[in-house]
Design a protein around this motif. Structure first.
Motif, PDB file in Angstrom:
ATOM      1  N   PHE A 190     -12.751  55.419  33.393  1.00  0.00           N
ATOM      2  CA  PHE A 190     -12.823  54.933  32.024  1.00  0.00           C
ATOM      3  C   PHE A 190     -14.223  54.537  31.593  1.00  0.00           C
ATOM      4  CE2 PHE A 190      -8.840  53.869  33.983  1.00  0.00           C
ATOM      5  CZ  PHE A 190      -8.028  54.677  33.255  1.00  0.00           C
ATOM      6  N   CYS A 213      -4.398  48.182  39.047  1.00  0.00           N
ATOM      7  CA  CYS A 213      -3.993  48.085  37.642  1.00  0.00           C
ATOM      8  C   CYS A 213      -3.372  49.404  37.211  1.00  0.00           C
ATOM      9  CB  CYS A 213      -5.192  47.776  36.756  1.00  0.00           C
ATOM     10  SG  CYS A 213      -4.779  47.861  35.012  1.00  0.00           S
ATOM     11  N   THR A 248      -2.484  50.650  34.269  1.00  0.00           N
ATOM     12  CA  THR A 248      -2.908  51.314  33.042  1.00  0.00           C
ATOM     13  C   THR A 248      -4.414  51.487  32.951  1.00  0.00           C
ATOM     14  OG1 THR A 248      -3.052  49.200  31.937  1.00  0.00           O
ATOM     15  CG2 THR A 248      -0.976  50.383  31.755  1.00  0.00           C
ATOM     16  N   GLY A 249      -5.148  50.963  33.907  1.00  0.00           N
ATOM     17  CA  GLY A 249      -6.602  51.065  33.818  1.00  0.00           C
ATOM     18  C   GLY A 249      -7.191  50.039  32.871  1.00  0.00           C
ATOM     19  N   MET A 251      -9.710  45.385  29.524  1.00  0.00           N
ATOM     20  CA  MET A 251      -9.368  45.936  28.223  1.00  0.00           C
ATOM     21  C   MET A 251      -8.073  45.270  27.799  1.00  0.00           C
ATOM     22  SD  MET A 251      -9.558  49.931  27.475  1.00  0.00           S
ATOM     23  CE  MET A 251     -10.072  50.616  29.021  1.00  0.00           C
ATOM     24  N   TYR A 252      -8.191  44.201  27.012  1.00  0.00           N
ATOM     25  CA  TYR A 252      -6.989  43.419  26.695  1.00  0.00           C
ATOM     26  C   TYR A 252      -5.940  44.255  25.987  1.00  0.00           C
ATOM     27  CZ  TYR A 252     -10.231  39.607  27.570  1.00  0.00           C
ATOM     28  OH  TYR A 252     -11.133  38.770  28.130  1.00  0.00           O
ATOM     29  N   LYS A 253      -6.392  45.177  25.157  1.00  0.00           N
ATOM     30  CA  LYS A 253      -5.442  45.934  24.355  1.00  0.00           C
ATOM     31  C   LYS A 253      -4.689  46.965  25.185  1.00  0.00           C
ATOM     32  CE  LYS A 253      -6.054  44.488  20.084  1.00  0.00           C
ATOM     33  NZ  LYS A 253      -4.957  44.021  19.253  1.00  0.00           N
ATOM     34  N   ARG A 254      -5.099  47.173  26.412  1.00  0.00           N
ATOM     35  CA  ARG A 254      -4.389  48.146  27.226  1.00  0.00           C
ATOM     36  C   ARG A 254      -3.605  47.472  28.352  1.00  0.00           C
ATOM     37  NH1 ARG A 254      -3.740  53.400  27.366  1.00  0.00           N
ATOM     38  NH2 ARG A 254      -3.506  54.373  29.379  1.00  0.00           N
ATOM     39  N   CYS A 255      -3.736  46.176  28.455  1.00  0.00           N
ATOM     40  CA  CYS A 255      -3.054  45.451  29.531  1.00  0.00           C
ATOM     41  C   CYS A 255      -1.571  45.313  29.211  1.00  0.00           C
ATOM     42  CB  CYS A 255      -3.694  44.070  29.676  1.00  0.00           C
ATOM     43  SG  CYS A 255      -2.906  43.031  30.898  1.00  0.00           S
ATOM     44  N   THR A 256      -0.713  45.737  30.138  1.00  0.00           N
ATOM     45  CA  THR A 256       0.727  45.559  29.913  1.00  0.00           C
ATOM     46  C   THR A 256       1.230  44.277  30.545  1.00  0.00           C
ATOM     47  OG1 THR A 256       1.358  46.687  31.922  1.00  0.00           O
ATOM     48  CG2 THR A 256       1.197  48.036  29.975  1.00  0.00           C
ATOM     49  N   GLY A 257       0.385  43.582  31.263  1.00  0.00           N
ATOM     50  CA  GLY A 257       0.821  42.331  31.867  1.00  0.00           C
ATOM     51  C   GLY A 257       1.716  42.497  33.074  1.00  0.00           C
ATOM     52  N   VAL A 292      -1.268  38.955  28.550  1.00  0.00           N
ATOM     53  CA  VAL A 292      -2.321  39.753  29.174  1.00  0.00           C
ATOM     54  C   VAL A 292      -3.104  38.886  30.164  1.00  0.00           C
ATOM     55  CG1 VAL A 292      -2.535  41.213  27.142  1.00  0.00           C
ATOM     56  CG2 VAL A 292      -4.106  39.321  27.440  1.00  0.00           C
ATOM     57  N   MET A 293      -3.769  39.588  31.077  1.00  0.00           N
ATOM     58  CA  MET A 293      -4.596  38.922  32.073  1.00  0.00           C
ATOM     59  C   MET A 293      -5.991  38.700  31.498  1.00  0.00           C
ATOM     60  SD  MET A 293      -3.912  38.178  35.229  1.00  0.00           S
ATOM     61  CE  MET A 293      -2.456  38.182  36.243  1.00  0.00           C
ATOM     62  N   GLY A 315       4.170  41.479  30.757  1.00  0.00           N
ATOM     63  CA  GLY A 315       3.693  40.506  29.786  1.00  0.00           C
ATOM     64  C   GLY A 315       3.802  41.064  28.373  1.00  0.00           C
ATOM     65  N   VAL A 316       3.401  42.333  28.196  1.00  0.00           N
ATOM     66  CA  VAL A 316       3.459  42.964  26.886  1.00  0.00           C
ATOM     67  C   VAL A 316       4.392  44.152  27.024  1.00  0.00           C
ATOM     68  CG1 VAL A 316       2.114  43.825  24.966  1.00  0.00           C
ATOM     69  CG2 VAL A 316       1.053  42.311  26.620  1.00  0.00           C
ATOM     70  N   ARG A 369       4.100  48.064  25.802  1.00  0.00           N
ATOM     71  CA  ARG A 369       3.049  48.959  26.284  1.00  0.00           C
ATOM     72  C   ARG A 369       3.433  49.608  27.609  1.00  0.00           C
ATOM     73  NH1 ARG A 369      -1.850  44.922  25.547  1.00  0.00           N
ATOM     74  NH2 ARG A 369      -1.749  44.629  23.306  1.00  0.00           N
ATOM     75  N   MET A 422       2.266  53.109  28.875  1.00  0.00           N
ATOM     76  CA  MET A 422       0.888  53.377  29.296  1.00  0.00           C
ATOM     77  C   MET A 422       0.787  53.578  30.800  1.00  0.00           C
ATOM     78  SD  MET A 422      -1.384  50.830  27.027  1.00  0.00           S
ATOM     79  CE  MET A 422      -1.415  50.910  25.247  1.00  0.00           C
ATOM     80  N   ASN A 458      -4.086  54.573  35.489  1.00  0.00           N
ATOM     81  CA  ASN A 458      -4.871  54.489  36.716  1.00  0.00           C
ATOM     82  C   ASN A 458      -4.026  54.975  37.880  1.00  0.00           C
ATOM     83  OD1 ASN A 458      -6.534  53.863  38.779  1.00  0.00           O
ATOM     84  ND2 ASN A 458      -6.303  51.649  38.600  1.00  0.00           N
ATOM     85  N   ASN A 483     -11.761  60.797  33.583  1.00  0.00           N
ATOM     86  CA  ASN A 483     -12.017  59.586  34.354  1.00  0.00           C
ATOM     87  C   ASN A 483     -11.837  59.793  35.841  1.00  0.00           C
ATOM     88  OD1 ASN A 483      -9.234  59.785  34.099  1.00  0.00           O
ATOM     89  ND2 ASN A 483      -9.306  58.429  32.344  1.00  0.00           N
ATOM     90  N   TYR A 511      -4.509  50.736  18.769  1.00  0.00           N
ATOM     91  CA  TYR A 511      -4.647  49.283  18.788  1.00  0.00           C
ATOM     92  C   TYR A 511      -4.403  48.590  17.451  1.00  0.00           C
ATOM     93  CZ  TYR A 511      -6.922  50.432  23.173  1.00  0.00           C
ATOM     94  OH  TYR A 511      -7.197  50.909  24.416  1.00  0.00           O
TER      95      TYR A 511
END
Lengths: 296, 602
Positions: free
Chosen positions: A67, A144, A146-147, A160-166, A206-207, B98-99, B102, B105, B118, B406, B544
């Motif tokens: 990424f 991780c 989702t990267g 990347m907070y917007k890609r974190c699924t938690g 999110v983390m 958590g979310v 998503r 993804m 990943n 990547n 986003y």
């Protein structure tokens, strides 16, 4: 009937008192709460650090995580990091407060504060500040899904907070447990203010962790490159002159920020001739944030 | 009995749904979270139910593949228990996110935004393997069910069983890698895959035994297997204790010691005694999974068990019982073979009593007599060719992965795709096997099916299509974007032709900076979202944010320069504030540049 049960469950629950309403609160009162929380965290800190000797960080050992913008594997001229001088540090905790206000770190509810679970990016461990070490071979980034956790070419373990699924796998896999999870919707509970507009507020789920004040570096990089393009020079950006919030706030200058690959960096100069240490569990992962103590 | 079970299921499910709803709403703070892993009950429930989900198919498919005779009812029960517990199991890793929205993804496919998950993460392998396992189990069950109407489907049961056999072991190995590949000291160990598989088989056999108990009969072969797996698991526990000093006493008592009461004849031969043994095994293994996921639970470092945790457990048990009994009741006699057994048939050893309806179609006798070219043989047509196609697809997937942008930077890139190879191959092969059977066997005989059943089949097909279609939505976001690896504005302007000072006066906000400087600032600060041409990096934005208004001269003029400068400096809605990073004159220059871009766009 089942639907009623589900809806009943979705009813908003109280997550602890003293959360405050936030919006009507004055800024000074909010800052007071931040200070109180930091004082509480410092007084309750009980973690210990088991330090081992490490050599001075060089280029990252592990290859870059995915990424990054360019596909070519260029040798980066930067690897940002910090060194914390344990001979100077007296554990006052000013760095924590500076970090919290710089990065809009959320407060926690009283319930969680009682358990010692703070959102602070800097913890006090063994009387010294401890934050994410930005390992060159970071275990958190490997798992991780989702990267969202990934490495920038400049050696920062970024989020990347917007890609974190938690999924919290990174948190489970960090040997030093430096990552913090947003259990609460801090904005709704009035536990966070956008004190610094350069840093986004993190949503619930999110983390997050120390970013080495990535926004300051990015800002400086863009300014530098714009100037360089106008001047027509081919100078490489080395991040000179940038300081993290904690390094700026330290009254005894015990935290030194810089570029490990730049011989002129204050970091390299400060670490010259000093013995460097890292927590035992992180030592083999090539940390970029290290501790200094005594002469070599 | 079915109604009683349904009542119990409902009794557990309703409070469980409250807990589920609460924890989805509240997020991971709702349940007891372990301080070292951030996980807790949902993940231990996931590991427990995925273990139960494996044994059913493992028993049915492996017994079929190895030519061990099992009556149809037992096999169907085992397969149905697999499907139900798999459905329960997948809920937990999803709800523990958590979310939640998503989750897609995690799929290792480049979606519309050219992002790629990943593939080094065991969670990605996990997600794919379980998905494939669910689809294949469904096909296996459906084939078994349909074989009553379309006798030709019997022929493909064995090839499917051979596809499932390695997949079962593969999937549970991958689940164990979620733990074993991490740095948590309690989870480090190469024995984890074996350990997980044994635990899964053990708990799964106990579940199947339980179900047979409620059906009113028993199978001694399974009970013997139960005993054998209890010893293997005890051996692993003791070895783990010797090696790592971690030991879960309660699990050892419930799943290790208590089942040994099976040796006492008076317990073994009474119904109450048997069900107690099965339930004790299930309880013990659940405790063991809980201990595994959160070793600190109950100690000072861990959180205490709350009502949400209990509710989630009740939800999983209730949902399983309800789903299982409804499907069992709905299918009724369709699940039973020609020779059905009712009531107590303790003395019948069904493992040896051959069930005529389960006989596989014998190979064409001509195949055995004459020499057949290897590629024209029966085996090649039924299984080898689909497997060959499957592995080719998997190979292409690997090559495609390696070509992803990547992947240049990920170490061991191809080795990380290997956990996905067999699931992909098995999925493709199973689709080919089933597709061929559908074309050859089902379609020609479709007219002979009752109208009512045909309608049901149509509804199921339409539902599956809708589900598939909605999944595709995750991959299409619309809009156009420049490739993300494109160098933004390598040569923004021809500097030689520009007039005025390039540096500008950065401090006074009344003055404006020169156009080239504005262009450079635009490209470095704004172009990530707004695009170098001002037409938005649409796919990036859509991932986003809501897509904002189009760039339009009339709109810019109507808003006015001052208020646009204000938006740049102080932010608005999703636009970040740039007051700390840009001066007023720079913002003013950017607005002027936007006007210029809008004119060029026309």
């Amino acid at each position: 009937m089942a639907l009623v049960g589900l809806l009943q469950g979705c009813k908003k629950g109280q997550l602890g008192d003293g959360a405050g309403t936030g919006s009507g609160e004055r800024l000074s009162a909010f800052m007071k709460r931040c200070e109180d929380e930091v004082r509480l965290a410092v007084s309750e800190a009980h973690g210990r650090m088991d330090l081992v000797k490490v050599p001075m960080p060089k280029e990252m050992k592990g290859s870059l995580a995915g990424f990054s913008a360019g596909s070519a594997r260029e040798a980066s001229v930067n690897r940002f990091g910090m060194a914390i001088d344990l001979d100077l540090c007296n554990g006052c905790g000013k760095c924590i407060l500076a970090c919290n206000t710089e990065n809009n770190v959320a407060l926690v509810t009283d319930e969680e504060a009682a358990r010692g679970r703070f959102m602070h990016w800097i913890d006090m461990r063994g009387g010294a500040p401890f934050m994410c070490a930005h390992c060159g071979d970071a275990p958190c980034e490997k798992v991780c899904p989702t990267g969202a956790a990934n490495h920038t070419p400049d050696g920062i373990s970024a989020m990347m907070y917007k890609r974190c699924t938690g999924s919290r796998f990174c948190g489970a896999n960090c040997p030093a447990k430096a990552r913090k999870f947003n259990f609460n919707d801090a904005q709704e509970l009035g536990l966070v203010r956008k004190l610094n507009y350069d840093v986004p507020l993190r949503e619930k789920g999110v983390m997050e962790k120390c970013s080495l004040c990535l926004h300051r570096l990015q800002n400086d990089r863009m300014r530098f490159k714009t100037e360089a393009a106008i001047a027509g020079s081919n100078a490489e950006w080395r991040g000179r002159g940038v300081k993290t919030a904690c390094a700026e706030a330290c009254p005894r200058n015990a935290i030194v920020f810089g570029n490990w690959l730049d011989p002129e960096s204050p970091l390299v100069k400060a670490a010259q001739g000093r013995q460097l240490y890292a927590p035992r569990e992180l030592a083999e992962h090539d940390p970029a944030v290290v501790f200094m103590m005594g002469k070599r | 009995m079915l109604n009683f079970l349904r009542f119990i299921g409902l009794l557990l499910l309703l409070p469980g749904l409250v807990a589920l709803g609460y924890s989805v709403y509240q997020g991971p703070a709702a349940w007891a979270v372990d301080s070292s892993t951030f996980w807790g009950t949902p993940i231990s429930l996931f590991v427990f139910w995925i273990g139960l989900a494996h044994a059913g198919t493992l028993l049915s498919a492996i017994f079929l593949a190895l030519d061990i005779k099992m009556d149809k009812r037992t096999a169907m029960m085992a397969e149905l228990s697999t499907l139900c517990s798999l459905a329960i199991a997948v809920i937990f890793p999803l709800m523990h996110l958590g979310v939640l929205d998503r989750f897609y993804m995690v799929l290792p496919l480049a979606d519309a935004r050219a992002n790629f998950s990943n593939i080094r993460s065991p969670l990605v392998w996990d997600f794919c393997c379980i998905g494939v396992y669910g689809i294949l189990s469904l096909l296996f069950f459906g084939t078994h069910l349909g074989a009553k109407t379309f006798s030709g489907l019997k022929k493909i049961r064995k090839p499917l069983a051979w596809l499932l056999f390695p997949l079962v072991l593969w999937v549970h190995t991958v689940v164990s890698l979620d733990f074993a590949a991490s740095f948590v000291p309690e989870w480090a160990g190469a024995f984890f895959p074996v350990y997980f598989i044994v635990g899964a088989v053990y708990s799964g056999i106990a579940l199947v035994c339980c179900i047979l108990w409620f059906e009113g009969y028993r199978m001694r072969l399974l009970e013997k297997l139960l005993m054998i797996s209890s010893w293997i698991l005890c051996a692993i526990w003791l070895w783990n204790f010797a090696a790592q000093r971690t030991f879960c006493t309660s699990a050892f008592i419930f799943a290790g010691l208590l089942p040994q009461l099976y040796w006492v004849e008076s317990i073994r031969e009474t119904r109450i005694g048997r069900i107690c043994i099965y339930l004790s095994v299930l309880l013990g293994l659940w405790l063991e999974r809980l201990f595994l996921v959160s070793p600190n639970l109950g100690t000072t470092a861990g959180a205490s068990f709350g009502w949400v945790d209990l509710g989630l457990i009740a939800f999983s048990a209730g949902a399983f019982i309800l789903a299982f009994t409804s499907i069992r009741g709905g299918l009724g006699s369709a699940m039973e073979g020609e020779s059905t057994f009712f009531g107590e048939v303790d003395s019948t050893d069904m493992a040896t009593s051959a069930d005529g309806s389960e006989e596989d179609e014998a190979l064409d006798p001509a195949d055995e007599k004459n020499y057949v070219e290897p590629w024209a043989s029966h085996e090649t047509r039924t299984l080898r060719f689909p497997l060959f196609v499957g592995f080719s697809v998997a190979t292409f997937f690997c090559i495609w992965c390696a070509a992803q942008l990547n992947f240049d930077n990920i170490e061991l890139s191809l080795a990380n795709v290997i956990p996905l190879v067999y699931p992909i191959a098995a999925l493709v092969a199973a689709f080919i096997v089933c597709g061929k059977a559908y074309v050859n066997e089902v379609r020609p005989n479709f007219g002979s099916v009752q109208l009512r059943h045909r309608k049901v089949m149509h509804v199921v097909a339409v539902l599956l299509l809708i589900m598939f279609g909605s999944l595709l939505g995750a991959f299409y976001a619309g809009g156009k974007s420049a490739p993300s690896n494109q160098e933004v504005a390598a040569q923004p302007y021809n500097f030689e032709n520009t007039e005025g000072d390039l540096i500008g006066d950065a401090d006074s906000s009344a003055q404006e900076i020169s156009a080239p400087r504005a262009a450079l600032i635009w490209n470095s600060r704004c172009a990530t979202c707004h695009g170098t041409d001002g037409k938005f990096n649409e796919k990036f934005i859509r991932e986003y944010y809501p897509v904002p208004q189009k760039l339009d001269s009339a709109r810019i003029d109507s808003i006015g320069v001052d208020s646009l400068v204000n938006v740049i400096l102080n932010g608005r809605a999703n636009m970040n504030a740039y007051g700390n990073r840009l001066s007023g004159s720079e913002a003013r220059g950017l607005v002027r540049y936007m006007q210029q871009l809008a004119k060029e766009a026309k």
